[in-house]
Design a protein around this motif. Structure first.
Motif, PDB file in Angstrom:
ATOM      1  N   ALA A  21     -31.784  12.443  39.953  1.00 14.73           N
ATOM      2  CA  ALA A  21     -30.494  12.231  40.985  1.00 14.73           C
ATOM      3  C   ALA A  21     -30.537  11.700  41.270  1.00 14.73           C
ATOM      4  O   ALA A  21     -29.698  10.446  41.704  1.00 14.73           O
ATOM      5  CB  ALA A  21     -31.773  13.059  42.041  1.00 14.73           C
ATOM      6  N   GLY A  22     -31.304   9.855  40.764  1.00 12.76           N
ATOM      7  CA  GLY A  22     -31.016   8.427  41.177  1.00 12.76           C
ATOM      8  C   GLY A  22     -30.108   8.697  40.018  1.00 12.76           C
ATOM      9  O   GLY A  22     -29.234   7.083  39.973  1.00 12.76           O
ATOM     10  N   ARG A  23     -29.694   9.228  38.545  1.00 11.17           N
ATOM     11  CA  ARG A  23     -29.261   8.812  38.128  1.00 11.17           C
ATOM     12  C   ARG A  23     -27.600   9.033  38.439  1.00 11.17           C
ATOM     13  O   ARG A  23     -26.785   8.177  37.958  1.00 11.17           O
ATOM     14  CB  ARG A  23     -29.567   9.171  35.907  1.00 11.17           C
ATOM     15  CG  ARG A  23     -30.259   8.454  36.012  1.00 11.17           C
ATOM     16  CD  ARG A  23     -30.902   9.445  34.660  1.00 11.17           C
ATOM     17  NE  ARG A  23     -32.382   9.406  33.935  1.00 11.17           N
ATOM     18  CZ  ARG A  23     -32.675   9.663  32.880  1.00 11.17           C
ATOM     19  NH1 ARG A  23     -32.258  10.005  32.172  1.00 11.17           N
ATOM     20  NH2 ARG A  23     -33.648   9.051  32.729  1.00 11.17           N
ATOM     21  N   LEU A  24     -27.316   9.834  38.801  1.00 12.39           N
ATOM     22  CA  LEU A  24     -25.821  10.253  39.179  1.00 12.39           C
ATOM     23  C   LEU A  24     -25.938   9.035  40.508  1.00 12.39           C
ATOM     24  O   LEU A  24     -24.783   9.385  40.355  1.00 12.39           O
ATOM     25  CB  LEU A  24     -26.397  11.817  40.078  1.00 12.39           C
ATOM     26  CG  LEU A  24     -25.320  12.262  40.271  1.00 12.39           C
ATOM     27  CD1 LEU A  24     -23.465  12.267  39.044  1.00 12.39           C
ATOM     28  CD2 LEU A  24     -24.950  13.911  39.752  1.00 12.39           C
ATOM     29  N   SER A  25     -26.455   9.746  40.952  1.00 13.93           N
ATOM     30  CA  SER A  25     -26.567   8.536  42.692  1.00 13.93           C
ATOM     31  C   SER A  25     -26.372   6.687  41.836  1.00 13.93           C
ATOM     32  O   SER A  25     -25.185   6.507  42.432  1.00 13.93           O
ATOM     33  CB  SER A  25     -27.374   8.337  43.775  1.00 13.93           C
ATOM     34  OG  SER A  25     -27.755   9.117  44.269  1.00 13.93           O
ATOM     35  N   ASP A  26     -26.613   6.040  41.057  1.00 11.21           N
ATOM     36  CA  ASP A  26     -26.109   5.292  40.804  1.00 11.21           C
ATOM     37  C   ASP A  26     -25.430   4.867  39.560  1.00 11.21           C
ATOM     38  O   ASP A  26     -23.835   4.023  39.402  1.00 11.21           O
ATOM     39  CB  ASP A  26     -27.502   4.783  39.396  1.00 11.21           C
ATOM     40  CG  ASP A  26     -28.767   4.126  40.095  1.00 11.21           C
ATOM     41  OD1 ASP A  26     -28.891   4.113  41.549  1.00 11.21           O
ATOM     42  OD2 ASP A  26     -30.189   3.795  38.999  1.00 11.21           O
ATOM     43  N   ALA A  27     -25.641   6.218  38.891  1.00  6.80           N
ATOM     44  CA  ALA A  27     -23.278   6.358  37.739  1.00  6.80           C
ATOM     45  C   ALA A  27     -22.052   6.222  38.897  1.00  6.80           C
ATOM     46  O   ALA A  27     -21.348   5.584  38.767  1.00  6.80           O
ATOM     47  CB  ALA A  27     -23.488   7.494  36.867  1.00  6.80           C
ATOM     48  N   ALA A  60     -23.777   8.903  47.568  1.00  4.25           N
ATOM     49  CA  ALA A  60     -23.355   7.176  47.595  1.00  4.25           C
ATOM     50  C   ALA A  60     -22.297   6.983  46.721  1.00  4.25           C
ATOM     51  O   ALA A  60     -22.238   6.012  46.701  1.00  4.25           O
ATOM     52  CB  ALA A  60     -24.215   7.952  45.842  1.00  4.25           C
ATOM     53  N   MET A  61     -21.268   7.327  46.988  1.00  2.98           N
ATOM     54  CA  MET A  61     -19.891   6.727  47.276  1.00  2.98           C
ATOM     55  C   MET A  61     -19.341   6.469  49.159  1.00  2.98           C
ATOM     56  O   MET A  61     -18.309   5.510  49.115  1.00  2.98           O
ATOM     57  CB  MET A  61     -18.686   7.282  46.351  1.00  2.98           C
ATOM     58  CG  MET A  61     -18.340   8.583  46.945  1.00  2.98           C
ATOM     59  SD  MET A  61     -17.041   9.448  46.151  1.00  2.98           S
ATOM     60  CE  MET A  61     -15.576   8.588  46.651  1.00  2.98           C
ATOM     61  N   GLY A  62     -20.165   7.496  49.490  1.00  2.02           N
ATOM     62  CA  GLY A  62     -19.533   6.817  50.698  1.00  2.02           C
ATOM     63  C   GLY A  62     -18.345   7.847  51.279  1.00  2.02           C
ATOM     64  O   GLY A  62     -17.516   7.362  51.556  1.00  2.02           O
ATOM     65  N   ALA A  63     -18.542   8.955  50.524  1.00  5.38           N
ATOM     66  CA  ALA A  63     -17.003   9.988  51.139  1.00  5.38           C
ATOM     67  C   ALA A  63     -17.340  10.056  52.921  1.00  5.38           C
ATOM     68  O   ALA A  63     -18.378  10.862  52.914  1.00  5.38           O
ATOM     69  CB  ALA A  63     -17.334  10.814  49.721  1.00  5.38           C
ATOM     70  N   VAL A  64     -15.818  10.181  52.795  1.00  8.24           N
ATOM     71  CA  VAL A  64     -15.582  11.061  54.278  1.00  8.24           C
ATOM     72  C   VAL A  64     -15.105  12.733  54.118  1.00  8.24           C
ATOM     73  O   VAL A  64     -15.233  13.341  54.837  1.00  8.24           O
ATOM     74  CB  VAL A  64     -14.942  10.127  55.175  1.00  8.24           C
ATOM     75  CG1 VAL A  64     -15.500   9.184  54.841  1.00  8.24           C
ATOM     76  CG2 VAL A  64     -13.633  10.734  54.428  1.00  8.24           C
ATOM     77  N   ALA A  65     -15.387  13.113  53.011  1.00 12.14           N
ATOM     78  CA  ALA A  65     -14.583  14.260  53.033  1.00 12.14           C
ATOM     79  C   ALA A  65     -14.963  14.804  51.263  1.00 12.14           C
ATOM     80  O   ALA A  65     -14.700  13.926  50.945  1.00 12.14           O
ATOM     81  CB  ALA A  65     -13.386  14.491  52.816  1.00 12.14           C
ATOM     82  N   ALA A  66     -15.493  16.013  50.967  1.00 13.05           N
ATOM     83  CA  ALA A  66     -16.681  16.515  49.665  1.00 13.05           C
ATOM     84  C   ALA A  66     -16.066  18.046  49.843  1.00 13.05           C
ATOM     85  O   ALA A  66     -16.184  18.158  50.778  1.00 13.05           O
ATOM     86  CB  ALA A  66     -16.924  15.495  49.030  1.00 13.05           C
ATOM     87  N   ARG A  67     -15.055  18.428  48.283  1.00 15.50           N
ATOM     88  CA  ARG A  67     -15.578  19.845  48.493  1.00 15.50           C
ATOM     89  C   ARG A  67     -16.456  20.052  47.154  1.00 15.50           C
ATOM     90  O   ARG A  67     -15.997  19.915  45.765  1.00 15.50           O
ATOM     91  CB  ARG A  67     -14.376  20.291  48.286  1.00 15.50           C
ATOM     92  CG  ARG A  67     -14.070  21.469  48.479  1.00 15.50           C
ATOM     93  CD  ARG A  67     -13.792  21.845  49.239  1.00 15.50           C
ATOM     94  NE  ARG A  67     -13.468  24.156  49.685  1.00 15.50           N
ATOM     95  CZ  ARG A  67     -12.616  24.828  50.408  1.00 15.50           C
ATOM     96  NH1 ARG A  67     -11.089  24.537  50.150  1.00 15.50           N
ATOM     97  NH2 ARG A  67     -12.540  26.302  49.815  1.00 15.50           N
ATOM     98  N   PHE A  68     -17.148  20.889  47.338  1.00 17.11           N
ATOM     99  CA  PHE A  68     -17.741  21.992  46.021  1.00 17.11           C
ATOM    100  C   PHE A  68     -17.150  23.111  45.454  1.00 17.11           C
ATOM    101  O   PHE A  68     -17.522  23.280  46.808  1.00 17.11           O
ATOM    102  CB  PHE A  68     -19.072  21.905  45.742  1.00 17.11           C
ATOM    103  CG  PHE A  68     -19.608  22.555  44.668  1.00 17.11           C
ATOM    104  CD1 PHE A  68     -19.683  22.330  43.726  1.00 17.11           C
ATOM    105  CD2 PHE A  68     -20.156  23.766  45.130  1.00 17.11           C
ATOM    106  CE1 PHE A  68     -20.599  23.138  42.609  1.00 17.11           C
ATOM    107  CE2 PHE A  68     -20.994  24.666  44.354  1.00 17.11           C
ATOM    108  CZ  PHE A  68     -20.439  24.429  42.440  1.00 17.11           C
ATOM    109  N   VAL A  69     -16.466  23.367  44.697  1.00 17.01           N
ATOM    110  CA  VAL A  69     -15.962  24.532  44.699  1.00 17.01           C
ATOM    111  C   VAL A  69     -16.572  25.685  43.208  1.00 17.01           C
ATOM    112  O   VAL A  69     -16.141  24.904  42.037  1.00 17.01           O
ATOM    113  CB  VAL A  69     -14.270  24.871  44.294  1.00 17.01           C
ATOM    114  CG1 VAL A  69     -13.814  26.164  44.299  1.00 17.01           C
ATOM    115  CG2 VAL A  69     -13.724  24.574  45.520  1.00 17.01           C
TER     116      VAL A  69
END
Length: 255
Positions: A21-27, A60-69
């Motif tokens: 998980a840390g690799r994805l967050s860092d990326a 990680a990016m500080g998103a205010v909106a996100a959607r997984f489909v």
């Protein structure tokens, strides 16, 4: 504004085969994108330790909106079926995600059927080509309230079957053609730059090879735009500590 697309290979590194998980967050932090499109995204899958990769990326990016489909629901190697959008929010899935640091005014989803025919492919560790079956695909579109007003952004991951992916691309573009300009299409289109631009009718904002990750020779990942958006700085295709693709990042703004 920085826009980026990244096929994350469900968070797996091709160097050691691990998902961390840390690799994805860092990326994601390194990309520093205001709008981020992700493909090959897992949710609650054993191979990615049950993580919600979209939620990890959003934090990680500080998103205010996100959607997984999800395009597929269930578990690879087990019950792996076409997603319909009626699944429980916590059910295992695999698909695409769209994330934004700006508010999203509306969302839309287009589901794309799989090609009937597969394609012989050389896979790591195989001595001869193996027939790989196609999968259903999905596109998610958001109308984003950006710094210069609303704009439309869409992400998808198209079929690897030649011809079928062009048909899907036309379907995706038709799906957001009535939404506010400028319009941006991000994702792994499984085709190179010339057909992607010709079929979509959109302008490429980035020219850089993205696949395979170690010595990229082809651009399969694209940022295409219409309606007055242009690149305002150098394009980046960084190698990150996961995936078999490089990410693609474009600073952009209105003409």
């Amino acid at each position: 504004m920085r826009i980026a697309t990244f096929n994350v290979l469900h968070g797996r590194s091709v160097d050691d085969g691990r998902v961390e998980a840390g690799r994805l967050s860092d990326a994601v932090k390194a990309l520093d994108a205001d709008v981020l499109a992700l493909q090959e995204v897992d949710r609650n899958q054993p191979r990615s330790h049950g993580a919600d990769l979209t939620a990890l990326a959003a934090r990680a990016m500080g998103a205010v909106a996100a959607r997984f489909v999800p395009a597929l629901t269930g578990t690879p190697g087990g019950a792996w079926t076409v997603a319909t959008g009626e699944e429980h929010p916590d059910s295992p899935g695999y698909g695409v995600a769209l994330l934004s640091r700006y508010p999203v005014l509306s969302w839309d989803v287009v589901r794309l059927s799989a090609a009937r025919a597969g394609l012989p492919m050389w896979l790591p560790g195989t001595r001869r080509p193996i027939l790989v079956r196609d999968e259903p695909r999905v596109a998610v579109t958001a109308v984003v309230d950006g710094p210069s007003g609303p704009f439309t952004v869409c992400t998808t991951h198209l079929s690897f079957v030649p011809g079928w992916n062009r048909r899907q691309l036309r379907q995706v573009v038709a799906g957001f053609s009535g939404l506010p300009e400028p319009r941006v299409l991000l994702g792994d289109l499984n085709m190179t730059a010339r057909p992607a631009a010709r079929v979509s009718g959109l302008l490429p904002l980035a020219a850089a090879p993205t696949f395979p990750v170690h010595r990229p020779r082809r651009q399969l990942d694209h940022v295409l735009a219409g309606g007055g958006l242009r690149a305002t700085g150098p394009v980046e295709a960084p190698r990150l500590p996961l995936s078999d693709h490089r990410a693609l990042v474009v600073p952009c703004g209105p003409n």
